[in-house]
Scaffold this motif. Structure first.
Motif, PDB file in Angstrom:
ATOM      1  N   SER A   1     -10.320  10.480  -5.471  1.00 28.34           N
ATOM      2  CA  SER A   1     -11.419   9.590  -5.856  1.00 28.34           C
ATOM      3  C   SER A   1     -12.586  10.360  -6.448  1.00 28.34           C
ATOM      4  CB  SER A   1     -11.876   8.738  -4.677  1.00 28.34           C
ATOM      5  OG  SER A   1     -12.508   9.532  -3.696  1.00 28.34           O
TER       6      SER A   1
ATOM      7  N   ALA B   1      -3.692  13.084   4.269  1.00 33.05           N
ATOM      8  CA  ALA B   1      -3.885  11.797   3.598  1.00 33.05           C
ATOM      9  C   ALA B   1      -5.364  11.533   3.314  1.00 33.05           C
ATOM     10  CB  ALA B   1      -3.302  10.671   4.448  1.00 33.05           C
TER      11      ALA B   1
ATOM     12  N   GLN C   1     -13.701  10.010   5.611  1.00 35.40           N
ATOM     13  CA  GLN C   1     -13.935  10.364   4.208  1.00 35.40           C
ATOM     14  C   GLN C   1     -15.317  10.991   4.041  1.00 35.40           C
ATOM     15  OE1 GLN C   1     -13.152   6.467   2.616  1.00 35.40           O
ATOM     16  NE2 GLN C   1     -11.095   7.048   1.969  1.00 35.40           N
TER      17      GLN C   1
ATOM     18  N   THR D   1       0.846  -1.188   0.000  1.00 38.68           N
ATOM     19  CA  THR D   1       0.000   0.000   0.000  1.00 38.68           C
ATOM     20  C   THR D   1       0.880   1.236   0.000  1.00 38.68           C
ATOM     21  OG1 THR D   1      -1.697  -1.176   1.235  1.00 38.68           O
ATOM     22  CG2 THR D   1      -1.840   1.212   1.201  1.00 38.68           C
TER      23      THR D   1
ATOM     24  N   HIS E   1      -6.885  11.525  -0.551  1.00 42.63           N
ATOM     25  CA  HIS E   1      -7.535  10.320  -1.055  1.00 42.63           C
ATOM     26  C   HIS E   1      -8.954  10.620  -1.529  1.00 42.63           C
ATOM     27  CE1 HIS E   1      -9.212   6.224  -0.992  1.00 42.63           C
ATOM     28  NE2 HIS E   1      -7.981   5.876  -1.314  1.00 42.63           N
TER      29      HIS E   1
ATOM     30  N   PRO F   1      -1.597   8.011   0.061  1.00 41.70           N
ATOM     31  CA  PRO F   1      -2.413   8.367   1.222  1.00 41.70           C
ATOM     32  C   PRO F   1      -2.986   7.159   1.965  1.00 41.70           C
ATOM     33  CG  PRO F   1      -2.957   9.789  -0.614  1.00 41.70           C
ATOM     34  CD  PRO F   1      -2.027   8.728  -1.146  1.00 41.70           C
ATOM     35  N   ALA F   2      -3.347   6.109   1.236  1.00 41.52           N
ATOM     36  CA  ALA F   2      -3.952   4.938   1.880  1.00 41.52           C
ATOM     37  C   ALA F   2      -2.991   4.246   2.849  1.00 41.52           C
ATOM     38  CB  ALA F   2      -4.443   3.951   0.827  1.00 41.52           C
TER      39      ALA F   2
END
Length: 70
Positions: free
Chosen positions: A67, A59, A28, A6, A63, A9-10
């Motif tokens: 997305s 982060a 999120q 991984t 992310h 940011p994840a």
């Protein structure tokens, strides 16, 4: 143990969940509820309203914004 492949940011997500006691999906959702907003405005909100550290807040925001544009 976190998946060592991984990246980005994840890679912060396991630490965020451990440190703040909430799933990343909740963080999120908080960010998405504030859209549209600028990256640093969202980071500042997580820091000021939820006591999140800068790296963790950055982060989550990075992310979510990545997305949203894909």
């Amino acid at each position: 143990m976190p998946d060592e492949s991984t990246k980005g940011p994840a890679s912060y997500f396991p630490s965020i969940e451990k440190t703040y006691g909430r799933p990343v999906s909740e963080w999120q959702q908080l960010v998405r509820a504030r859209l549209p907003a600028r990256h640093m405005e969202l980071v500042a909100m997580l820091k000021a309203d939820h006591g999140m550290g800068h790296g963790h807040a950055n982060a989550i925001v990075a992310h979510v914004l990545a997305s949203e544009t894909t």
